[in-house]
Design an enzyme around this catalytic site. Structure first.
Site, mmCIF file in Angstrom:
data_model
loop_
_atom_site.group_PDB
_atom_site.id
_atom_site.type_symbol
_atom_site.label_atom_id
_atom_site.label_comp_id
_atom_site.label_asym_id
_atom_site.label_seq_id
_atom_site.Cartn_x
_atom_site.Cartn_y
_atom_site.Cartn_z
ATOM 1 N N GLY A 278 -57.605 37.458 4.826
ATOM 2 C CA GLY A 278 -58.860 38.202 4.769
ATOM 3 C C GLY A 278 -58.735 39.590 5.365
ATOM 4 O O GLY A 278 -59.440 40.519 4.972
ATOM 5 N N TYR A 315 -58.579 26.190 8.941
ATOM 6 C CA TYR A 315 -59.951 25.695 9.108
ATOM 7 C C TYR A 315 -60.005 24.255 9.600
ATOM 8 O O TYR A 315 -61.059 23.784 9.999
ATOM 9 C CB TYR A 315 -60.727 25.818 7.786
ATOM 10 C CG TYR A 315 -60.858 27.221 7.235
ATOM 11 C CD1 TYR A 315 -60.649 28.334 8.036
ATOM 12 C CD2 TYR A 315 -61.221 27.430 5.905
ATOM 13 C CE1 TYR A 315 -60.760 29.612 7.525
ATOM 14 C CE2 TYR A 315 -61.349 28.708 5.378
ATOM 15 C CZ TYR A 315 -61.108 29.798 6.188
ATOM 16 O OH TYR A 315 -61.237 31.057 5.672
ATOM 17 N N GLY C 103 -63.933 32.382 1.965
ATOM 18 C CA GLY C 103 -62.701 32.185 2.727
ATOM 19 C C GLY C 103 -62.248 33.424 3.459
ATOM 20 O O GLY C 103 -61.253 34.039 3.093
ATOM 21 N N CYS C 104 -62.971 33.815 4.486
ATOM 22 C CA CYS C 104 -62.536 34.926 5.330
ATOM 23 C C CYS C 104 -62.337 36.221 4.552
ATOM 24 O O CYS C 104 -61.320 36.895 4.731
ATOM 25 C CB CYS C 104 -61.254 34.587 6.073
ATOM 26 S SG CYS C 104 -61.511 33.441 7.417
ATOM 27 N N VAL C 105 -63.222 36.546 3.656
ATOM 28 C CA VAL C 105 -63.185 37.889 3.072
ATOM 29 C C VAL C 105 -64.524 38.577 3.279
ATOM 30 O O VAL C 105 -65.553 37.944 3.302
ATOM 31 C CB VAL C 105 -62.886 37.913 1.562
ATOM 32 C CG1 VAL C 105 -61.405 37.803 1.331
ATOM 33 C CG2 VAL C 105 -63.660 36.892 0.821
#
Lengths: 538, 303, 105
Positions: A278, A315, C103-105
């Site tokens: 990310g 996670y 998801g973590c973006v």
């Protein structure tokens, strides 16, 4: 239901569709101006009529999980039976050796002194909503375990006056309620006995996941499952990751006027950098910052393009031991194959917690590759004298947010502060900070969860204490005319901050920008001609 | 009541108490190694404990020597046991009751020990002057313990019932415990007041208990007090009040357990990982008879 | 699964209205999404961004980084927000018929 009617623990089983609480934005703890009543409060999105028809909505008006309503009573009963089976498995050595001792210690010794309540940012910020009290969910869970998973439990539950009925209402409410906690463990720190309500919440999530297959989509199906299959919960595949970094290398080389080059799959490098994917996609300054720092310090480093070697998140820490073990194992196997001396964990809190401690006793034998935090890695570089710094380049107000998983959970407190005190002349602490910090509100997986209207919960309730203390830390320059930097060295925290920022319009109203630690280090490098921090300009 | 009833009654209770407590402690000790779940501040970390730091703050920590110090641990535990510091700091309105209840218990235990010492004095024929001093101290400590203990127990009952933060969480058994404790303290006060020389009576009773003297006797209020207290001792190991011992484990075995894996632990872990799991979640794939190890190595989620 | 009628079709969508079956997307769907957010006409600039987004997604299985989108279209971030009221991730991706990024973006 009526707001002022005190809630009972048994209300969790009320077999009607009404909510246990309604969150009224006016009842939350007040924020400083311009985010107070006079500034006009943003509202909370209500579920649409269609959603109300389809989805379970019996807790607090938020839905993190979009759980569909069961078709009939048989389906409901099936889930209830599964839950009961799961309660028993949590107490079995074979199934739950991983956390049996901590779980039992926490279940058996709480004296209901409620000392933990005042430690919980969600409970306090909500205006002390009973359902968010750390002991509400924990005590219900404890009573269910005592009644349904221990011999003579049903009889004893009646005798002790601690009888809670396990039915569809109970489990559907508990499932949502398990995701109203950030697992920050501030409550556990305050417990005089050493009981851990954060752990109890995670065990509850684990039961749902490992026995019923119930978990937030973003954490499981599109989370760990996707990560193990294609490489990253973001869907970022190895070739796309490489392609993106190639693009970023060029882009930054062009804009900074120095050569930026990412190293991939270098055998026998000293360091495998394990970022979160990310960061590549949403906060590329962080990833590029690492590359610049490592090169300037002459470090032999590499990234991995093997699935999931470029995606450090895990996670599993939030909800499932099996997935936790699978992801952590794959991470170290990749490092072993590359022959690196150590893994350096990037700016991601739960990656730290997973690799540094929780999975430490899973990664045994030749899987035990040394793992180090970027905090100590950077501290070593910054004070090594290998890079020349000019702290005046960072002469703007800076404060530090402590990611719970790095600070409260691992005790890594000072290295980042020594760096900031050296490189940022206007560094100031927020109150409280260090191991007493407040969570950003995105902890425990909430940062990646965005279904239905849960973002409003994250911004208005869970992140409220954090937002308040950030504003207070910059109270000497409240307006947007002075640009201020919030150092939040964790991707999950940054994602949560982005939700808060969008919700309140923080950048425009207060001029606060957030980013990681690497950016501040690079920005202070004396040899860099152009500023690295661009204050949101793109 | 006189004679062997007392010996029988009290020794059986003490025996059962010890057996049940030993069982509880052993079952904690025999639980498998668990995954790490430490929480800062870990107080045995020398110097760094002051701000909650750990050895993970060390660059390449795995190559460095660890420095542990148990002084801060002892200081912390002492602060908790003697002053209830955690409750004082984080839950002030509960502290007066919690503190007095606990001190009531401590003082009663101390007075029992003093009665025991006096019993020894009687047996060994120590000069009366010395015994008088000890008896006096025991009498004062006893009554002070009873009084503040009553305040604590009754106060907590009211607190539980009247304070909305507690009421919903207070089951019948929570009140029962407090009633039981209050009964000990109040019966103690009654016994103390209704006796001409309480400390002497108790010391003689203790001596007779200790020397298995068939002339042992206690009547009226004192008998009631001794019976209530003894039954409580039997009840205690079944409740969360065992935290006086198990608190050691919540701290040392979980919160402060920051031990990296070592050879001995790895041996145990290998056995644990070889166990099959039976979780039914579809991703666990337990129907294929997987152990934890298989599940990570073979069924590692690639497909 | 939620359903939503757009451009005369019944579409499977997530709770935020993102299409789940990206194959069923067509230009009318994009227009209909735009209209729902008060953009009644899609200009060439809209299409430049949407077409790039969509083709990138189909090729790579993920939405492009903002930086890439900016560079490829030549529109600065502010411009993208002018074109797409909820921004690139929440409006542009949705209108282009690709699933919401998680998801973590």
């Amino acid at each position: 239901m009526a707001k002022n009617k005190p809630l009972k623990l048994t209300d969790i089983s009320r077999e009607v569709e009404d909510r246990l609480a309604d969150i009224d934005i006016e009842e939350l703890i007040p924020l400083p101006p311009p985010y107070d009543k006079n500034g006009g409060l943003p509202g909370i999105t209500q579920l649409s009529d269609d959603q109300k028809q389809r989805l379970v909505n019996n807790l607090d008006g938020f839905s993190a999980l979009a759980l569909p309503k069961p078709k009939n009573k048989e389906e409901e009963d099936k889930y209830v039976r599964q839950f009961e089976a799961g309660l028993k498995k949590l107490l079995r050595k074979g199934d739950n050796w991983t956390f049996l001792q901590p779980l039992l210690l926490s279940l058996e010794h709480c004296v209901r002194c409620q000392t933990c309540s005042e430690a919980c940012p969600v409970y306090i910020a909500s205006g002390r909503q009973e359902i968010y009290r750390p002991t509400y969910r924990a005590e219900i869970f404890r009573r269910l375990i005592n009644k349904y998973a221990k011999p003579g439990g049903k009889w004893l539950a009646k005798l002790k006056g601690a009888d809670i009925e396990l039915n569809w209402a109970t489990i559907s409410r508990l499932f949502e309620l398990a995701y109203r906690c950030n697992l920050c463990r501030r409550c556990s720190q305050h417990c005089p006995i050493g009981v851990d309500n954060g752990l109890i919440t995670r065990e509850l999530r684990k039961l749902f996941s490992q026995e019923l297959g119930w978990a937030p989509k973003e954490l499981h199906e599109k989370g760990t499952v996707l990560q193990l299959q294609v490489g990253s919960p973001t869907g970022l595949r190895p070739n796309v990751a490489k392609d993106n970094l190639e693009f970023l290398d060029e882009d930054f080389t062009e804009s900074l006027g120095i050569k930026v080059e990412t190293v991939w799959d270098k055998k026998d490098a000293d360091v495998l950098l394990l970022h979160s994917a990310g960061d590549i996609l949403s906060f590329p300054e962080s990833v590029i910052g690492f590359a610049i720092i490592c090169d300037a310090a002459g470090i032999s480093w590499t990234l991995s393009s093997e699935i999931p070697g470029y995606e450090g998140v895990n996670y599993g820490v939030f909800y499932d031991d099996v997935q936790l073990a699978r992801v952590a194992t794959r991470h170290v196997q990749i490092a072993r194959k590359l022959g690196v001396k150590k893994i350096v964990m990037g700016e991601c809190g739960h990656e730290h917690k997973a690799l540094a401690t929780v999975a430490d006793r899973l990664l045994i034998g030749d899987l035990n590759i040394p793992r180090e935090s970027f905090m100590t890695f950077f501290e070593n570089i910054v004070f090594s004298g290998k890079i020349k710094f000019d702290p005046t380049k960072n002469d703007f107000p800076v404060t530090l947010h402590d990611p719970c998983n790095v600070v409260r959970n691992l005790g890594i407190v000072e290295p980042q502060r020594r760096i900031l005190r050296y490189l940022c002349p206007q560094f100031r602490e927020m109150t409280p900070h260090g191991v007493d910090n407040y969570c950003c509100g995105g902890g425990g997986g909430l940062a990646v969860m965005s279904d239905v209207n849960i973002n409003d919960f994250k911004a208005a309730v869970a992140g409220r204490m954090k937002f308040k203390q950030i504003l207070e830390a910059f109270s000497d320059h409240p307006g947007p005319e002075v640009k201020k930097y919030l150092c939040a060295p964790c991707l999950n925290c940054k994602l949560q901050l982005r939700v808060i920022w969008d919700y309140y319009g923080v950048q425009e109203k207060s001029g606060i920008y957030f980013g990681g630690l690497a950016e501040l280090i690079v920005n202070a490098m004396a040899d860099l001609k152009k500023p690295f921090i661009n204050w949101g300009e793109m | 009541m006189t004679g062997f009833f007392w010996h029988f009654f009290i020794y059986i209770i003490l025996f059962l108490f010890l057996v049940i407590m030993a069982y509880r402690i052993l079952s904690i000790l025999r639980m498998p190694v668990h995954l790490r779940w430490e929480l800062a501040p870990v107080l045995h970390d020398k110097e760094r404990y002051r701000y909650g730091g750990s050895y993970l703050e060390e660059y390449e920590w795995w190559g460095k020597e660890r420095h542990k110090s148990y002084l801060p641990v002892i200081a912390y535990m002492a602060g908790e046991i003697l002053l209830m510091k955690g409750v004082w700091k984080n839950n002030r309105s509960l502290w007066p009751f919690s503190f007095t209840l606990h001190y009531g218990i401590y003082l009663v235990i101390i007075s029992v020990i003093l009665h025991f010492i006096n019993a020894m004095f009687i047996v060994s024929g120590t000069p009366a002057a010395v015994m008088d001093v000890f008896r006096g101290i025991a009498a004062v400590i006893g009554i002070v313990g009873y009084i503040i203990g009553s305040i604590g127990a009754v106060g907590l009952m009211f607190k539980r019932y009247l304070d909305r933060n507690y009421r919903a969480y207070s089951s019948f058994s929570a009140y029962f415990k407090l009633i039981f404790l209050a009964a000990i303290f109040i019966s103690g006060i009654i016994a103390w007041v209704s006796s001409v020389n309480y400390a002497t009576e108790m010391s003689v009773f203790t001596r007779d208990l200790f020397t298995l003297d068939s002339g042992i006797t206690a009547t009226g209020a004192l008998a009631a007090h001794i019976i209530i207290t003894s039954v409580f001792v039997l009840y205690l190991p079944f409740t969360d009040m065992v935290h006086f011992i198990t608190k050691f484990f919540t701290y040392h075995s979980v919160r402060w357990d920051d031990e990296p894996q070592d050879e001995k632990m790895v041996k145990k872990l290998r056995d644990l990982i070889a166990q099959p799991l039976t979780w039914s979640g579809p991703h666990v794939k337990s129907d294929r008879g997987n152990s934890w190890g298989d599940m990570v190595q073979k069924e590692n989620g690639k497909e | 699964m939620a359903k939503m009628e757009l451009a005369g079709m019944m579409l499977e969508v997530d709770e935020h209205g993102f299409m789940q079956e990206t194959d069923r997307w067509n230009q009318d769907v994009a227009r209909a999404y735009g209209a729902l957010e008060g953009v009644n006409e899609l200009t060439e600039e809209h299409w430049a961004a949407l077409n790039y987004l969509r083709s990138y997604y189909l090729e790579n299985g993920i939405c492009p980084m903002i930086r890439r989108l900016i560079k490829e279209t030549g529109f600065p971030l502010k411009k993208l927000y002018d074109l797409f009221p909820e921004g690139p991730a929440n409006s542009a991706c949705k209108w282009a018929g690709v699933p919401k990024s998680t998801g973590c973006v």
